[in-house]
Scaffold this motif. Structure first.
Motif, PDB file in Angstrom:
ATOM      1  N   GLU A   6      16.688  14.821  -0.191  1.00 31.83           N
ATOM      2  CA  GLU A   6      16.208  16.232  -0.813  1.00 31.83           C
ATOM      3  C   GLU A   6      17.138  16.293  -2.130  1.00 31.83           C
ATOM      4  OE1 GLU A   6      13.891  18.303   0.515  1.00 31.83           O
ATOM      5  OE2 GLU A   6      13.631  17.547   2.504  1.00 31.83           O
ATOM      6  N   GLN A   7      16.316  16.010  -3.035  1.00 24.25           N
ATOM      7  CA  GLN A   7      17.021  16.188  -4.578  1.00 24.25           C
ATOM      8  C   GLN A   7      16.300  17.466  -5.139  1.00 24.25           C
ATOM      9  OE1 GLN A   7      17.030  12.869  -7.002  1.00 24.25           O
ATOM     10  NE2 GLN A   7      17.796  11.624  -5.329  1.00 24.25           N
ATOM     11  N   PHE A   8      16.701  18.660  -4.664  1.00 21.28           N
ATOM     12  CA  PHE A   8      15.854  20.071  -4.761  1.00 21.28           C
ATOM     13  C   PHE A   8      16.102  20.424  -6.245  1.00 21.28           C
ATOM     14  CE2 PHE A   8      14.829  24.519  -4.097  1.00 21.28           C
ATOM     15  CZ  PHE A   8      13.609  24.216  -3.044  1.00 21.28           C
ATOM     16  N   GLN A  33       7.902  16.971  -6.450  1.00 18.13           N
ATOM     17  CA  GLN A  33       7.052  16.699  -5.515  1.00 18.13           C
ATOM     18  C   GLN A  33       7.350  17.505  -4.250  1.00 18.13           C
ATOM     19  OE1 GLN A  33       7.950  12.603  -3.963  1.00 18.13           O
ATOM     20  NE2 GLN A  33      10.036  12.888  -4.357  1.00 18.13           N
ATOM     21  N   GLY A  34       6.671  17.476  -3.257  1.00 23.01           N
ATOM     22  CA  GLY A  34       6.812  18.137  -1.893  1.00 23.01           C
ATOM     23  C   GLY A  34       7.826  17.576  -1.155  1.00 23.01           C
ATOM     24  N   ARG A  35       8.164  18.276  -0.190  1.00 24.88           N
ATOM     25  CA  ARG A  35       9.197  18.079   0.759  1.00 24.88           C
ATOM     26  C   ARG A  35       9.159  16.586   1.496  1.00 24.88           C
ATOM     27  NH1 ARG A  35      10.501  19.223   6.323  1.00 24.88           N
ATOM     28  NH2 ARG A  35       8.411  20.228   6.337  1.00 24.88           N
ATOM     29  N   ILE A  36      10.271  15.733   1.216  1.00 24.99           N
ATOM     30  CA  ILE A  36      10.312  14.421   1.769  1.00 24.99           C
ATOM     31  C   ILE A  36      10.738  14.589   3.243  1.00 24.99           C
ATOM     32  CG2 ILE A  36      11.396  12.329   1.705  1.00 24.99           C
ATOM     33  CD1 ILE A  36      12.230  12.919  -1.218  1.00 24.99           C
ATOM     34  N   VAL A  37       9.681  13.938   4.008  1.00 23.32           N
ATOM     35  CA  VAL A  37      10.056  13.967   5.475  1.00 23.32           C
ATOM     36  C   VAL A  37      10.525  12.777   6.228  1.00 23.32           C
ATOM     37  CG1 VAL A  37       8.151  15.970   5.707  1.00 23.32           C
ATOM     38  CG2 VAL A  37       7.471  13.682   5.908  1.00 23.32           C
ATOM     39  N   PHE A  38      10.368  11.561   5.405  1.00 17.58           N
ATOM     40  CA  PHE A  38      10.745  10.343   6.075  1.00 17.58           C
ATOM     41  C   PHE A  38      11.056   9.310   4.928  1.00 17.58           C
ATOM     42  CE2 PHE A  38       9.834   5.858   7.375  1.00 17.58           C
ATOM     43  CZ  PHE A  38      10.605   5.919   8.514  1.00 17.58           C
ATOM     44  N   ALA A 217       2.045  16.967   0.618  1.00 18.71           N
ATOM     45  CA  ALA A 217       1.095  17.452  -0.475  1.00 18.71           C
ATOM     46  C   ALA A 217       1.423  18.729  -0.859  1.00 18.71           C
ATOM     47  CB  ALA A 217       0.011  16.786  -0.201  1.00 18.71           C
ATOM     48  N   TRP A 218       1.442  19.280  -2.124  1.00 19.73           N
ATOM     49  CA  TRP A 218       1.283  20.621  -2.198  1.00 19.73           C
ATOM     50  C   TRP A 218       0.099  21.133  -1.918  1.00 19.73           C
ATOM     51  CZ3 TRP A 218       5.532  23.323  -3.250  1.00 19.73           C
ATOM     52  CH2 TRP A 218       6.615  22.633  -3.930  1.00 19.73           C
ATOM     53  N   THR A 219      -0.061  22.470  -1.447  1.00 24.39           N
ATOM     54  CA  THR A 219      -1.243  23.216  -1.354  1.00 24.39           C
ATOM     55  C   THR A 219      -1.076  24.423  -2.163  1.00 24.39           C
ATOM     56  OG1 THR A 219      -0.543  24.730   0.474  1.00 24.39           O
ATOM     57  CG2 THR A 219      -1.280  22.380   1.024  1.00 24.39           C
ATOM     58  N   LEU A 220      -2.334  25.247  -2.462  1.00 20.69           N
ATOM     59  CA  LEU A 220      -2.106  26.286  -3.043  1.00 20.69           C
ATOM     60  C   LEU A 220      -1.107  27.559  -2.629  1.00 20.69           C
ATOM     61  CD1 LEU A 220      -5.904  27.015  -3.918  1.00 20.69           C
ATOM     62  CD2 LEU A 220      -4.200  26.263  -5.640  1.00 20.69           C
ATOM     63  N   GLY A 221      -1.000  27.521  -1.216  1.00 21.62           N
ATOM     64  CA  GLY A 221      -0.186  28.199  -0.551  1.00 21.62           C
ATOM     65  C   GLY A 221       1.141  27.850  -0.628  1.00 21.62           C
ATOM     66  N   ASP A 222       1.572  26.701  -0.471  1.00 24.58           N
ATOM     67  CA  ASP A 222       2.898  26.190  -0.747  1.00 24.58           C
ATOM     68  C   ASP A 222       3.469  26.333  -2.069  1.00 24.58           C
ATOM     69  OD1 ASP A 222       2.903  25.325   2.018  1.00 24.58           O
ATOM     70  OD2 ASP A 222       2.245  23.382   1.593  1.00 24.58           O
ATOM     71  N   LEU A 223       2.579  26.397  -2.909  1.00 24.12           N
ATOM     72  CA  LEU A 223       2.883  26.329  -4.413  1.00 24.12           C
ATOM     73  C   LEU A 223       3.060  27.551  -4.920  1.00 24.12           C
ATOM     74  CD1 LEU A 223       3.816  24.204  -6.734  1.00 24.12           C
ATOM     75  CD2 LEU A 223       1.270  24.360  -7.693  1.00 24.12           C
ATOM     76  N   LEU A 295       4.425  35.987 -17.889  1.00 26.87           N
ATOM     77  CA  LEU A 295       5.022  35.814 -16.879  1.00 26.87           C
ATOM     78  C   LEU A 295       5.888  34.301 -16.762  1.00 26.87           C
ATOM     79  CD1 LEU A 295       5.490  36.328 -13.581  1.00 26.87           C
ATOM     80  CD2 LEU A 295       3.373  34.789 -13.349  1.00 26.87           C
ATOM     81  N   ASN A 296       6.953  34.031 -16.207  1.00 30.38           N
ATOM     82  CA  ASN A 296       7.496  32.810 -16.005  1.00 30.38           C
ATOM     83  C   ASN A 296       7.434  32.436 -14.796  1.00 30.38           C
ATOM     84  OD1 ASN A 296       8.667  32.366 -18.586  1.00 30.38           O
ATOM     85  ND2 ASN A 296      10.524  33.491 -18.160  1.00 30.38           N
ATOM     86  N   LEU A 297       6.445  31.571 -14.423  1.00 33.28           N
ATOM     87  CA  LEU A 297       5.991  30.977 -12.997  1.00 33.28           C
ATOM     88  C   LEU A 297       7.292  29.853 -12.627  1.00 33.28           C
ATOM     89  CD1 LEU A 297       3.756  31.122 -11.012  1.00 33.28           C
ATOM     90  CD2 LEU A 297       2.694  29.370 -12.193  1.00 33.28           C
ATOM     91  N   VAL A 298       7.706  30.143 -11.438  1.00 32.95           N
ATOM     92  CA  VAL A 298       8.841  29.082 -11.277  1.00 32.95           C
ATOM     93  C   VAL A 298       8.217  28.342  -9.892  1.00 32.95           C
ATOM     94  CG1 VAL A 298      11.355  29.045 -10.139  1.00 32.95           C
ATOM     95  CG2 VAL A 298      10.626  30.728 -11.930  1.00 32.95           C
ATOM     96  N   PHE A 299       8.405  27.161 -10.038  1.00 33.28           N
ATOM     97  CA  PHE A 299       8.238  26.095  -8.779  1.00 33.28           C
ATOM     98  C   PHE A 299       9.506  25.698  -8.498  1.00 33.28           C
ATOM     99  CE2 PHE A 299       3.905  25.312 -11.343  1.00 33.28           C
ATOM    100  CZ  PHE A 299       3.283  26.290 -10.443  1.00 33.28           C
ATOM    101  N   GLU A 300       9.790  25.396  -7.199  1.00 32.32           N
ATOM    102  CA  GLU A 300      10.700  24.884  -6.579  1.00 32.32           C
ATOM    103  C   GLU A 300      10.458  23.578  -5.646  1.00 32.32           C
ATOM    104  OE1 GLU A 300      12.770  27.839  -4.289  1.00 32.32           O
ATOM    105  OE2 GLU A 300      13.947  28.650  -6.114  1.00 32.32           O
ATOM    106  N   GLY A 301      11.105  22.587  -5.686  1.00 31.41           N
ATOM    107  CA  GLY A 301      10.821  21.503  -4.868  1.00 31.41           C
ATOM    108  C   GLY A 301      11.784  20.190  -5.325  1.00 31.41           C
TER     109      GLY A 301
END
Length: 609
Positions: A6-8, A33-38, A217-223, A295-301
């Motif tokens: 996880e390089q967040f 990118q989305g969360r790494i699970v494996f 994968a990112w979804t509208l709700g996740d992002l 607006l400053n839109l902030v994404f995390e991942g």
């Protein structure tokens, strides 16, 4: 499962305010990118299916054949869950309700709950909550069982589960295909089957023991958020709109989505809940901002550090692509010269031409206007891109000067190896100054212990000259301190071996590249500054020097030097070549395929890291 990496990080994207009658349009992308699970190694490849090693069960040492996956976990539709605080037990959870039940589960998914946001002593005022899921006969979640209510929650935590669309990416450093990714369309407990839209031979991409990672994968709700969003919500007439391209390769149509105050819905049919609508890797989107406020839109991942792909649409189509990295890129980096051609018959490449209507086009959206660019073919034969190193600006106001740039290299004749002392490099007349980052490569030595006695592969002390040959710890990129005209020190780097002067050890602060025909444009990006530009002078097919044309200001740290290939022209700009286009992190481009022989394909995108 394999080791989780996880390089967040986060990225902020500025959005200008607009109105319902005159929205402000922005092309944006997650750039993370989305969360790494494996993360693990491939055991076997069979057509479009990858098979993985089984592993020891940490909870049952007698079982050495634990499957790495849960069947169906990478293709199910994940549920939406909501936690509620207890009214009688402060800091604890009361229950977790199912907002939507998901689908396609073959086994109960794991449930994840955010950690408590207060408390300091485990078991007293701090305890993470835990929960498990139950499934119906149809593969939906029918109950969430709160197995531990936790302690230390001052507000209801986020709750999520396994499931959703996943992608698999090759991350093996020993492969030329590193960065290639594929959607998972099914999975058993030890294998995944991949969607192969471009009919690639996956046996040529993957190999035994190749390292891969699987990410959500990112979804509208996740992002953008599910129930609560920072964008403007409401009706289709006043809410901010997100435009996503339809999934078929090269499709030129878009579907709009908005948040109605409860969920993401489709503008075409607001009865369709779209929180789980997938945003594909490498895809950009268009946001229509109707709210009047900026607006400053902030994404995390997870920051993507491996190489990736750029998708070219087929003839007559267009596609929105992202800058997938969390750093600014040049247009000529996103569309590498290796993948451009002046021949229309090379349908897998991007077509360069002096004629805009014949060439494949790139469009950039700025101030609600699409600006069109195309490559006329200048420096199309570059086989190796130039690079150079900068240090913090030494001019007035931390502006860049010629002394702050280095494009040099030299032969190393000695590397020190003293007890608890930084490595000293000897290279006659190196010409370096303090503050530069220098790359050392090709150095080897005879391995030594902490007392600097030479040792063998068994860590046994041996006579000088008989030590184990190893790569020198000097190899890599280091900040330096100059000692004199022939020596410099690697800051905070200790030796591991007695130097072998084999003639292969070298240092460099840049590379002139090869295949250049004309001078190119240079930008200085990052380091806290802005505005610095320059020209890279070309001779004998390579960059030999850099001349600063605008010094900029504010470079309190070392900026990155970006080289343009040149040759880009701007529609409406006459015959004046446009050196290059900066593509900021979190943004994207529209690619338009004019070449009648153009094929839908994916090409390698080298990581800037």
């Amino acid at each position: 499962m394999g080791e989780r990496i996880e390089q967040f990080g986060s990225i902020s994207i500025p959005l200008n305010g607009g109105s319902a009658d005159s929205p402000s349009f922005t092309v944006l992308s997650p750039a993370l990118q989305g969360r790494i699970v494996f993360r693990g190694q491939v055991k076997q490849i069979s057509n479009n299916t990858l098979i993985f090693h089984k592993v020891p069960d940490l909870e049952d040492p007698s079982n050495n054949d634990k499957a790495p996956f849960v069947s169906g976990q990478f293709v199910s539709q994940k549920p939406r869950l909501k936690a509620f605080l207890s009214s009688v037990d402060p800091g604890a959870l009361d229950r977790i309700e199912i907002v939507s039940a998901g689908s396609g589960f073959q086994n109960p998914p794991s449930i994840y709950i955010d950690l408590p946001d207060s408390g300091s002593e485990r078991g007293v005022d701090y305890e993470p909550a835990e929960a498990s899921a139950s499934l119906s006969n149809t593969g939906t979640i029918n109950a969430i069982n709160l197995t531990s209510p936790g302690k230390g929650y001052s507000s209801a935590p986020n709750v999520w589960s396994e499931g959703g669309v996943h992608y698999l990416r090759l991350v093996d450093e020993d492969s030329n295909n590193t960065g290639r990714y594929y959607k998972i369309i099914s999975n058993a407990n030890d294998r995944v089957t991949l969607e192969n839209t471009f009919n690639e031979t996956l046996g040529d991409v993957f190999f035994t023991n190749a390292m891969i990672e699987i990410f959500t994968a990112w979804t509208l709700g996740d992002l953008f958020g599910n129930e609560s969003v920072t964008l403007s919500s409401g009706s289709s007439t006043d809410a901010d709109l997100i435009y996503l391209q339809n999934e078929s390769n090269g499709s030129s149509s878009y579907e709009a989505f908005f948040h109605d105050g409860i969920s993401w819905v489709s503008k075409d049919d607001p009865s369709v809940i779209s929180n789980n609508h997938v945003i594909r890797p490498g895809e950009a989107m268009i946001l229509a901002r109707k709210s009047g406020s900026d607006l400053n839109l902030v994404f995390e991942g997870n920051a993507l550090t491996e190489s990736s792909l750029v998708e070219f649409p087929p003839a007559g189509s267009n596609i929105l692509i992202s800058n997938p990295f969390a750093v600014d890129m040049m247009l000529s980096d996103l569309i590498d010269s290796v993948f451009t051609s002046t021949s229309p018959s090379e349908g897998t490449k991007w077509l360069s031409s002096a004629d805009q209507e014949l060439a494949d086009n790139v469009q950039v959206l700025k101030n609600n206007v699409w600006t069109t660019y195309w490559q006329e073919g200048t420096n199309a034969n570059v086989s190796r891109k130039a690079s150079a190193t900068a240090k913090s600006g030494s001019g007035v106001g931390a502006s860049m000067t010629q002394l702050d740039i280095s494009l040099a290299s030299g032969v190393i004749t000695s590397i020190s190896n003293e007890i608890n002392e930084d490595i000293i490099i000897t290279s006659s007349g190196h010409g370096l100054t303090d503050g530069f980052a220098v790359k050392i490569f090709g150095a080897r030595g005879l391995k030594t212990n902490s007392a600097k006695n030479q040792i063998n592969e068994n860590e046994e002390v041996v006579a000088d000259g008989d030590g184990l040959v190893v790569d020198s710890s000097a190899n890599g990129i280091h900040e330096i301190q100059v000692l004199d005209q022939d020596r410099f020190k690697l800051i905070d780097r200790l030796g591991n071996s007695d130097f072998l002067n084999e003639g292969t050890a070298r240092w460099s602060t840049g590379d002139g590249g090869s295949g250049y025909l004309e001078n190119v444009f240079v930008l200085f990006v990052g380091g806290g500054g802005q505005g610095a530009r320059g020209n890279a002078i070309v001779a004998d097919g390579k960059v030999v020097s850099i001349s600063i044309t605008e010094p900029g200001a504010g470079y309190i740290e070392a900026p990155e030097i970006l080289f343009s290939l040149g040759g880009w022209k701007k529609l409406g700009g006459g015959d004046t070549p446009y050196n290059d286009v900066l593509v900021p992190a979190g943004s994207g481009l529209r690619l338009i395929r004019n070449n009648q022989f153009g094929l839908g394909t994916r090409v390698h995108l080298k990581s800037p890291f």
